[in-house]
Design a protein around this motif. Structure first.
Motif, PDB file in Angstrom:
ATOM      1  N   ILE A  89      -1.216   6.969   1.739  1.00 63.16           N
ATOM      2  CA  ILE A  89      -0.063   6.125   2.051  1.00 63.16           C
ATOM      3  C   ILE A  89      -0.529   4.680   1.941  1.00 63.16           C
ATOM      4  O   ILE A  89      -1.423   4.243   2.664  1.00 63.16           O
ATOM      5  N   GLU A 104       0.239   0.477   1.514  1.00 62.12           N
ATOM      6  CA  GLU A 104       1.129  -0.662   1.719  1.00 62.12           C
ATOM      7  C   GLU A 104       0.557  -1.889   1.024  1.00 62.12           C
ATOM      8  O   GLU A 104      -0.660  -2.098   1.017  1.00 62.12           O
ATOM      9  N   GLY A 115       4.651   3.824   8.286  1.00 67.67           N
ATOM     10  CA  GLY A 115       3.682   4.335   7.329  1.00 67.67           C
ATOM     11  C   GLY A 115       2.647   5.269   7.921  1.00 67.67           C
ATOM     12  O   GLY A 115       2.282   6.272   7.299  1.00 67.67           O
ATOM     13  N   THR A 116       2.165   4.941   9.111  1.00 67.84           N
ATOM     14  CA  THR A 116       1.064   5.719   9.678  1.00 67.84           C
ATOM     15  C   THR A 116       1.498   6.757  10.709  1.00 67.84           C
ATOM     16  O   THR A 116       0.695   7.619  11.077  1.00 67.84           O
ATOM     17  N   TYR A 150      -5.008   5.918   4.401  1.00 68.21           N
ATOM     18  CA  TYR A 150      -4.167   4.733   4.327  1.00 68.21           C
ATOM     19  C   TYR A 150      -4.902   3.575   3.660  1.00 68.21           C
ATOM     20  O   TYR A 150      -6.118   3.433   3.774  1.00 68.21           O
ATOM     21  N   SER A 166      -4.060  -0.819   2.717  1.00 69.80           N
ATOM     22  CA  SER A 166      -3.110  -1.912   2.923  1.00 69.80           C
ATOM     23  C   SER A 166      -3.606  -3.161   2.219  1.00 69.80           C
ATOM     24  O   SER A 166      -4.780  -3.266   1.839  1.00 69.80           O
ATOM     25  N   CYS A 204       4.554   1.747  -0.497  1.00 75.91           N
ATOM     26  CA  CYS A 204       5.686   0.969  -0.004  1.00 75.91           C
ATOM     27  C   CYS A 204       6.445   0.415  -1.210  1.00 75.91           C
ATOM     28  O   CYS A 204       6.080   0.675  -2.355  1.00 75.91           O
ATOM     29  N   TYR A 236       8.216   4.968  -0.154  1.00 77.80           N
ATOM     30  CA  TYR A 236       8.755   5.331   1.157  1.00 77.80           C
ATOM     31  C   TYR A 236      10.205   5.791   1.082  1.00 77.80           C
ATOM     32  O   TYR A 236      10.574   6.860   1.582  1.00 77.80           O
TER      33      TYR A 236
END
Length: 402
Positions: free
Chosen positions: A302, A304, A316-317, A336, A338, A355, A382
């Motif tokens: 995931i 971002e 997201g998390t 994750y 970012s 995202c 998302y």
């Protein structure tokens, strides 16, 4: 007035960095990259010193560079840096390349073209980044050679030929994103309802970029933007007495908004529109359906494009992983990323959920999608993932594909 950028910072009156042309300065230590950036921007944006390796982190500066327009200029650490810390600085420079629309290769004119410069040239060509070779410190030469195409001799210290360099950069024809975000779905007089939850994850005192962009494009198209919170949607639809041409919602309340929306009113999300705007909607629609084939132990990334403080119910998390585990009934491993920390090697993931990418410029978004495609990893985002799991994917993309 443009200003030096912080982590996510931008002045309220300036073009967002994701919509600017990104110009990166690369080269060996002590080639004069920082001095050249300062000369071009007319400010002490970067610290300069005779000591090699003074620039330890990428420094970004926004400005207007005609005829290109709004740009971000990035000064990077020396690409020939050494040691454990030096390798991290080189990695930082490599990451800047993933978002660079124009590369400026800075060469110490007194030392000439060497191994580092050849390596950088090969990378620019491999990544298809237009570049200019700038021989700095020309004031140290007994005579200045005739430059070849794509080359120029300058002196940052003596402010020699700096305007010529600006003109050379400005002459490059860089294709920018010409896709509309929402305005091509709006006609003059249309009502468009924007559903914007204000919760712990909402930025304090402002709307997020996709929401701002939607409002502006609706107004530019002659439409009327009505911004409401999710609990006020039903009352708003009744009170305006007009059938909206479109309803756009934050993805996290997709299911609630879908229930309250009368059939026949087009519905989509900010995230889905952003996937279209960034050019990976088709890929993301296909990728959303991959969730049904996930198995125990599969790894899902995931990702971002921005960095922000995580809240206890972060989309997201927390929420997305929870919805996916419930939908699949599988024990899935989530990882994750970012900001600009997207991994180069994504081959170990079964799915990437990104995202909308509003904080990333076009080149970096294309780079991420190409990484996934080249390594055979499906990608979605998302909004599309949530719409698919809630059974409203077809409705959410109908206005786009009709």
């Amino acid at each position: 007035m443009d200003d030096t950028l912080g982590v996510n910072g931008m002045s309220l009156n300036e073009t967002h960095s994701a919509e600017r042309i990104h110009i990166g300065f690369f080269g060996s230590r002590n080639a004069g990259k920082s001095s050249l950036v300062n000369a071009i921007t007319g400010q002490q944006a970067a610290v300069v010193s005779d000591v090699a390796g003074t620039t330890t982190d990428s420094v970004r500066k926004t400005m207007e560079l005609l005829p290109i327009g709004p740009v971000v200029i990035t000064d990077t650490p020396g690409y020939d840096d050494e040691g454990e810390l030096g390798s991290k600085r080189v990695l930082a420079a490599k990451r800047v390349m993933n978002m660079t629309d124009i590369a400026v290769l800075v060469v110490d004119a007194a030392k000439g073209f060497g191994k580092t410069e050849r390596e950088l040239t090969e990378i620019f060509r491999e990544k298809e980044i237009p570049f200019i070779t700038v021989y700095n410190k020309s004031d140290l030469l007994a005579s200045v050679p005739e430059p070849s195409d794509g080359e120029i001799y300058v002196s940052a210290l003596g402010n020699v030929n700096i305007n010529g360099l600006k003109e050379m950069i400005g002459s490059l024809n860089i294709e920018q994103n010409k896709m509309n975000y929402v305005s091509d779905f709006v006609s003059s007089g249309d009502y468009v309802v924007l559903v914007v939850p204000i919760d712990a994850s909402a930025p304090k005192g402002r709307l997020i970029l996709p929401q701002q962009q939607a409002v502006r494009e609706i107004l530019d198209a002659g439409g009327q933007a009505i911004v409401v919170r999710e609990y006020a949607l039903g009352k708003t639809l009744s009170s305006i007495g007009v059938r909206p041409a479109l309803v756009i919602t934050d993805s996290q309340v997709f299911e609630q908004v879908d229930r309250e929306m009368p059939a026949g009113i087009p519905l989509t999300s900010f995230s889905i529109l952003m996937a279209r705007y960034k050019g990976f909607l088709d890929m993301a629609v296909k990728g959303a359906k991959v969730v049904d084939s996930l198995r125990d132990g599969d790894r899902v990334l995931i990702s971002e494009g921005c960095t922000h403080h995580r809240q206890c119910n972060d989309i997201g998390t927390v929420r997305l992983p929870g919805w996916i585990r419930k939908h699949t009934g599988r024990d899935i491993e989530f990882e994750y990323s970012s900001g600009h920390g997207f991994p180069d090697d994504v081959s170990g993931y079964s799915l990437i959920i990104h995202c909308g990418g509003c904080m990333l410029n076009d080149r970096e978004m294309r780079y991420r999608m190409k990484c996934a495609a080249d390594q055979g990893v499906p990608v979605t985002n998302y909004g599309l993932m949530i719409a698919y799991m809630k059974g409203i994917l077809e409705r959410s993309i109908q206005i786009i594909y009709s």
